[in-house]
Enzyme design. Structure first.
Site, PDB file in Angstrom:
ATOM      1  N   GLY A   1      -0.752   4.354  -0.962  1.00 59.29           N
ATOM      2  CA  GLY A   1       0.230   4.452  -2.036  1.00 59.29           C
ATOM      3  C   GLY A   1       0.402   3.208  -2.878  1.00 59.29           C
ATOM      4  N   LYS A   2      -0.618   2.344  -2.923  1.00 58.95           N
ATOM      5  CA  LYS A   2      -0.519   1.131  -3.746  1.00 58.95           C
ATOM      6  C   LYS A   2      -0.285   1.477  -5.212  1.00 58.95           C
ATOM      7  CE  LYS A   2      -4.593  -0.406  -2.683  1.00 58.95           C
ATOM      8  NZ  LYS A   2      -4.985   0.684  -1.745  1.00 58.95           N
ATOM      9  N   THR A   3      -1.020   2.467  -5.698  1.00 57.63           N
ATOM     10  CA  THR A   3      -0.902   2.839  -7.110  1.00 57.63           C
ATOM     11  C   THR A   3       0.473   3.408  -7.413  1.00 57.63           C
ATOM     12  OG1 THR A   3      -3.273   3.268  -7.245  1.00 57.63           O
ATOM     13  CG2 THR A   3      -1.893   4.252  -8.945  1.00 57.63           C
TER      14      THR A   3
ATOM     15  N   LYS B   1      -5.738  -3.927 -12.552  1.00 53.20           N
ATOM     16  CA  LYS B   1      -6.511  -3.325 -11.459  1.00 53.20           C
ATOM     17  C   LYS B   1      -7.796  -4.121 -11.387  1.00 53.20           C
ATOM     18  CE  LYS B   1      -7.570  -0.235  -8.306  1.00 53.20           C
ATOM     19  NZ  LYS B   1      -6.809  -0.012  -7.068  1.00 53.20           N
TER      20      LYS B   1
ATOM     21  N   THR C   1     -12.996   1.567  -7.667  1.00 52.76           N
ATOM     22  CA  THR C   1     -14.130   2.428  -7.355  1.00 52.76           C
ATOM     23  C   THR C   1     -13.669   3.879  -7.501  1.00 52.76           C
ATOM     24  OG1 THR C   1     -13.648   2.493  -4.975  1.00 52.76           O
ATOM     25  CG2 THR C   1     -15.076   0.721  -5.768  1.00 52.76           C
TER      26      THR C   1
ATOM     27  N   ASP D   1      -6.696   4.900 -11.189  1.00 56.18           N
ATOM     28  CA  ASP D   1      -5.453   4.237 -10.763  1.00 56.18           C
ATOM     29  C   ASP D   1      -4.657   3.737 -11.966  1.00 56.18           C
ATOM     30  OD1 ASP D   1      -6.203   4.790  -8.220  1.00 56.18           O
ATOM     31  OD2 ASP D   1      -6.503   2.715  -7.583  1.00 56.18           O
TER      32      ASP D   1
ATOM     33  N   GLU E   1      -3.023  -4.878  -8.655  1.00 57.54           N
ATOM     34  CA  GLU E   1      -3.233  -3.901  -7.582  1.00 57.54           C
ATOM     35  C   GLU E   1      -4.600  -4.082  -6.940  1.00 57.54           C
ATOM     36  OE1 GLU E   1      -3.832   0.850  -6.796  1.00 57.54           O
ATOM     37  OE2 GLU E   1      -2.894   0.234  -8.674  1.00 57.54           O
ATOM     38  N   GLY E   2      -4.600  -4.058  -5.618  1.00 56.85           N
ATOM     39  CA  GLY E   2      -5.831  -4.223  -4.867  1.00 56.85           C
ATOM     40  C   GLY E   2      -6.654  -2.956  -4.781  1.00 56.85           C
TER      41      GLY E   2
ATOM     42  N   ASN F   1       5.596   3.959   2.870  1.00 62.30           N
ATOM     43  CA  ASN F   1       5.441   5.181   2.085  1.00 62.30           C
ATOM     44  C   ASN F   1       5.338   6.381   3.031  1.00 62.30           C
ATOM     45  OD1 ASN F   1       5.053   6.812  -0.144  1.00 62.30           O
ATOM     46  ND2 ASN F   1       2.898   6.300  -0.382  1.00 62.30           N
TER      47      ASN F   1
END
Length: 226
Positions: free
Chosen positions: A17-19, A40, A44, A57, A119-120, A179
């Site tokens: 849930g990073k995005t 970002k 990928t 993303d 964001e990773g 999350n």
């Protein structure tokens, strides 16, 4: 900890849930009147249309924040079509990830915006190249990390291992977001996960329900003390 001007949003795993967290925070900070941008660094699983790479993303962040799809506040470092680890996606594309170019992108965004959310991709120890882990690239920027994790069973081990990796490299942990992803755990377990992580890590632990309501980003900021 006050809201840092440069914040990395990383996960304990892929699909945690990073995005979602990035988009909710961008929306809330924008509503607060803060000049916020989103980077970002590596994406990928991209799509290609008319010779242009589209990062899903960033599209999701734009949707969550209510921004146009190609808003100037959205920045992509590098995107690849295969949905796999960044180092493998780059290999399949016949290239290597240029970390100095990613450094320059973050530095430009930080120079032009009051707050930048980076964001990773996947978890913290995902390799960008065989000789460079994502977490070691983060460490160069001397900025804190907001860690996103699952709320249910297994999160204590994954979150504590991730936090230990950050501590080992001298990277500040800004907080944790749990999350509520399927399969959903019983509330008593999620409650204990949150309180245990807060006690052991000495940081604020925010929680996201399975279907975040409108304005959930504002709640996240409050829960994290920002």
């Amino acid at each position: 900890m006050s809201l840092p001007p440069l914040l990395f949003i990383a996960g304990t795993d892929t699909g945690v849930g990073k995005t979602l967290v990035t988009g909710l925070l961008a929306s809330a900070l924008d509503a607060r009147g803060l000049d916020v941008a989103v980077v970002k660094a590596v994406q990928t699983g991209c799509t290609e249309l008319d010779g242009r790479i589209h990062a899903p993303d960033l599209a999701a962040v734009a949707d969550l924040a209510g921004w146009p799809a190609h808003d100037a506040r959205l920045h992509l470092g590098v995107g690849f079509l295969p949905a796999c680890s960044p180092h493998l996606a780059a290999q399949q594309a016949g290239t290597r990830i240029d970390d100095s170019a990613l450094d320059s992108l973050v530095q430009r965004a930080a120079a032009n915006h009051a707050c930048v959310l980076v964001e990773g991709a996947g978890g913290l120890l995902v390799p960008l190249r065989e000789d460079l882990l994502f977490i070691d690239w983060i460490a160069r920027h001397r900025a804190p990390v907001l860690l996103v994790a699952r709320a249910g069973l297994g999160t204590l081990n994954h979150t504590l291992l991730s936090a230990e990796s950050l501590h080992h490299r001298g990277i500040p942990l800004a907080g944790v977001v749990l999350n509520d992803l399927p399969p959903h755990s019983e509330p008593w377990l999620v409650n204990d996960n949150a309180s245990t992580l807060a006690a052991l890590l000495k940081v604020s632990v925010a929680r996201l329900p399975s279907s975040p309501p409108v304005g959930a980003g504002t709640g996240l900021l409050a829960a994290l003390g920002w």
